[in-house]
Design a protein around this motif. Structure first.
Motif, PDB file in Angstrom:
ATOM      1  N   VAL A  83       0.863  -1.190   0.000  1.00 52.34           N
ATOM      2  CA  VAL A  83       0.000   0.000   0.000  1.00 52.34           C
ATOM      3  C   VAL A  83       0.894   1.234   0.000  1.00 52.34           C
ATOM      4  O   VAL A  83       1.988   1.234   0.557  1.00 52.34           O
ATOM      5  CB  VAL A  83      -0.949   0.034   1.225  1.00 52.34           C
ATOM      6  N   VAL A  84       0.415   2.286  -0.643  1.00 56.95           N
ATOM      7  CA  VAL A  84       1.143   3.552  -0.672  1.00 56.95           C
ATOM      8  C   VAL A  84       1.054   4.177   0.717  1.00 56.95           C
ATOM      9  O   VAL A  84      -0.009   4.190   1.349  1.00 56.95           O
ATOM     10  CB  VAL A  84       0.556   4.483  -1.738  1.00 56.95           C
ATOM     11  N   ALA A  85       2.168   4.706   1.205  1.00 50.00           N
ATOM     12  CA  ALA A  85       2.240   5.134   2.601  1.00 50.00           C
ATOM     13  C   ALA A  85       3.015   6.438   2.737  1.00 50.00           C
ATOM     14  O   ALA A  85       3.498   7.012   1.759  1.00 50.00           O
ATOM     15  CB  ALA A  85       2.912   4.040   3.439  1.00 50.00           C
TER      16      ALA A  85
ATOM     17  N   LEU B 198       6.214   2.849   0.318  1.00 53.65           N
ATOM     18  CA  LEU B 198       5.239   1.753   0.327  1.00 53.65           C
ATOM     19  C   LEU B 198       5.345   0.997   1.642  1.00 53.65           C
ATOM     20  O   LEU B 198       6.434   0.867   2.202  1.00 53.65           O
ATOM     21  CB  LEU B 198       5.496   0.780  -0.829  1.00 53.65           C
ATOM     22  N   ASP B 199       4.202   0.484   2.121  1.00 49.99           N
ATOM     23  CA  ASP B 199       4.166  -0.443   3.251  1.00 49.99           C
ATOM     24  C   ASP B 199       3.817  -1.824   2.722  1.00 49.99           C
ATOM     25  O   ASP B 199       2.929  -1.964   1.860  1.00 49.99           O
ATOM     26  CB  ASP B 199       3.096  -0.029   4.274  1.00 49.99           C
TER      27      ASP B 199
ATOM     28  N   PRO C  81      -1.690  -2.330   7.477  1.00 50.34           N
ATOM     29  CA  PRO C  81      -2.441  -1.239   8.096  1.00 50.34           C
ATOM     30  C   PRO C  81      -3.830  -1.110   7.480  1.00 50.34           C
ATOM     31  O   PRO C  81      -4.084  -1.635   6.387  1.00 50.34           O
ATOM     32  CB  PRO C  81      -1.588  -0.014   7.752  1.00 50.34           C
ATOM     33  N   PRO C  82      -4.755  -0.417   8.157  1.00 49.67           N
ATOM     34  CA  PRO C  82      -6.052  -0.115   7.537  1.00 49.67           C
ATOM     35  C   PRO C  82      -5.823   0.730   6.282  1.00 49.67           C
ATOM     36  O   PRO C  82      -4.940   1.593   6.260  1.00 49.67           O
ATOM     37  CB  PRO C  82      -6.790   0.683   8.616  1.00 49.67           C
TER      38      PRO C  82
ATOM     39  N   VAL D 182      -2.616   3.853   2.773  1.00 52.24           N
ATOM     40  CA  VAL D 182      -2.920   3.868   4.198  1.00 52.24           C
ATOM     41  C   VAL D 182      -3.893   5.014   4.455  1.00 52.24           C
ATOM     42  O   VAL D 182      -3.997   5.957   3.669  1.00 52.24           O
ATOM     43  CB  VAL D 182      -1.647   4.047   5.056  1.00 52.24           C
ATOM     44  N   GLU D 183      -4.604   4.957   5.589  1.00 52.66           N
ATOM     45  CA  GLU D 183      -5.533   6.029   5.927  1.00 52.66           C
ATOM     46  C   GLU D 183      -4.760   7.317   6.191  1.00 52.66           C
ATOM     47  O   GLU D 183      -3.580   7.293   6.558  1.00 52.66           O
ATOM     48  CB  GLU D 183      -6.350   5.625   7.152  1.00 52.66           C
TER      49      GLU D 183
END
Length: 327
Positions: free
Chosen positions: A67-69, A95-96, A117-118, A128-129
Motif C-alpha cells: 500500500v502507498v504510505a 510503500l508499506d 495497516p487499515p 494507508v488512511e
C-alpha cells in the motif's frame, strides 16, 4: 533509428529493459531528457508522470501486495506538506508491505515492512488512511508543519481530497500508539477547522503561543450593496477586527490586488479595522502585536468591558518563542 525520448507517451512510466529492447540508447536514459522515478523506471522529463502513476508503478514493481504510505500517501490525499516532503522537493515513493524479507531503500523508493495497516482506495490507488500517513511522517516534520497538515485534513475548503472532522482526528490521534503518536496528538490539539492556507495556520499558532484570544477562522462578511461574500482570514467579530495575511501574490497579481482593495473597502464601510500581516510579521511579530493592541484598545473605548481589557491580552510580546517554519 532507435527509440528516442520524444517518441514516448507523455506522463507515462517506462521500464529500462523495455526501452532498451526497443532500441533506446543508454545515453538517452542518462540524459536530461529522461528522469529516473523508480529503480529501473523512467519518464520523460518534459512531460513527467504524475505521482499517482509513479506510485502505481512502484506497487507493480515491488511484486508483492503493498500500500502507498507516508509522504507519498499524504501528498496524494492533498495534505499541505513542506516542499522537502513532496515529490517536487525530492521525496521518495514510500510503500508499506507485510511481504518480502527486508526493508528496501533506494534513491527513489522506500519500502517498509510492517503489519497490514487499515487502507482506503483513492484515485485508483490503495493507500494507508490519512492519519496513519501523518503518524508515519510525524517525526520528519516540525510541530508547525504537522499542524498545517492536519489543518488541511479538516478544512472545509481548499483542503484534502479526503476530509476528516477535527473531533474524529483528535479521537483517532488519542488512540494512536507507536512512533509518531505523541507528535500527532500534540498537533491535533493545536489544529483548527476552517483554515484554508499554511500561513493562516502559522497566524493562529502565533496568536496562541503569545496567549492571545482565539480568533474565528475565515469569518464570512456579506457586502450589503452587492451580496458578494468575503472571508476574513482571522477575525474578532465582536470587536470588528480583521487580520488578513498578504502573501506575494497580494502585492503583485493585479486581480488579487483589486479584490483586496474591494474587500478592504467593504470591511471599512461595515466598521471593521483591517490589520494586514506579511511574512516578516510571523518571524518578528512585535509590530503586528502593537497594531493589534492599538485596534483592540481603540475598540474597547466604545465597547463593553470584557476579560481582555487594554494592556493585557494584546500587550506587545516581551520575548518571542520559537515559531516553526513551513513551506
Amino acid at each position: 533509428m532507435g527509440l528516442r525520448p520524444e517518441d514516448l507517451e507523455r506522463g507515462e512510466v517506462y521500464r529500462r529493459e523495455w526501452l532498451l529492447e526497443r532500441g533506446m540508447h543508454r545515453r538517452h536514459l542518462s540524459s536530461p531528457a529522461m528522469t529516473r522515478v523508480l529503480p529501473t523506471c523512467y519518464t520523460r522529463t518534459d512531460y513527467p508522470a504524475d505521482l499517482r502513476r509513479v506510485a502505481v508503478e512502484a506497487q507493480d514493481l515491488l511484486g508483492c501486495p503493498s500500500v502507498v504510505a507516508g509522504v507519498t500517501a499524504a501528498e496524494l490525499f492533498g495534505v499541505r506538506l513542506p516542499r522537502r516532503a513532496r515529490r517536487e522537493g525530492g521525496a521518495r515513493v514510500h510503500l508499506d508491505t507485510s511481504g518480502g524479507s527486508s526493508p528496501r531503500r533506494t534513491e527513489t523508493l522506500v519500502v517498509h515492512r510492517c503489519a497490514p495497516p487499515p487502507t482506503i482506495r483513492l484515485h485508483g490507488v490503495t493507500m494507508v488512511e490519512p492519519l496513519t500517513a501523518l503518524q508515519e511522517i510525524a517525526g520528519r516534520l516540525t510541530l508547525d508543519e504537522l499542524v498545517i497538515a492536519i489543518d488541511s485534513l479538516v478544512a472545509d475548503r481548499f483542503g484534502t481530497a479526503w476530509r476528516i472532522p477535527l473531533t474524529e482526528v483528535r479521537e483517532q490521534a488519542g488512540a494512536a500508539r507507536g512512533r509518531g503518536a505523541k507528535q500527532l496528538r500534540e498537533a491535533a490539539a493545536l489544529a483548527r477547522e476552517r483554515v484554508w492556507s499554511p500561513r493562516e495556520t502559522q497566524m493562529h499558532l502565533l496568536l496562541r503561543r503569545y496567549g492571545r484570544p482565539v480568533t474565528v477562522m475565515n469569518h464570512e462578511v456579506v457586502d450589503p450593496a452587492t451580496g458578494i461574500v468575503y472571508y476574513i482570514d482571522l477575525a474578532y467579530p465582536e470587536r470588528r477586527i480583521a487580520i488578513e495575511y498578504d502573501g506575494a501574490e497580494h502585492l503583485t497579481a493585479p486581480d488579487r490586488v483589486s479584490q483586496d482593495h474591494r474587500k478592504s473597502a467593504v470591511l471599512a464601510a461595515e466598521g471593521w479595522t483591517v490589520i494586514r500581516v506579511y511574512s516578516e510579521d510571523i518571524h518578528e511579530p512585535t509590530d503586528f502585536f502593537a497594531r493589534l493592541e492599538h485596534a483592540w484598545v481603540t475598540e474597547t473605548t466604545t465597547s463593553p468591558p470584557d476579560s481582555y481589557g487594554p494592556g493585557s491580552a494584546f500587550a506587545a510580546p516581551a520575548a518571542a518563542g520559537s515559531i516553526g517554519s513551513a513551506a
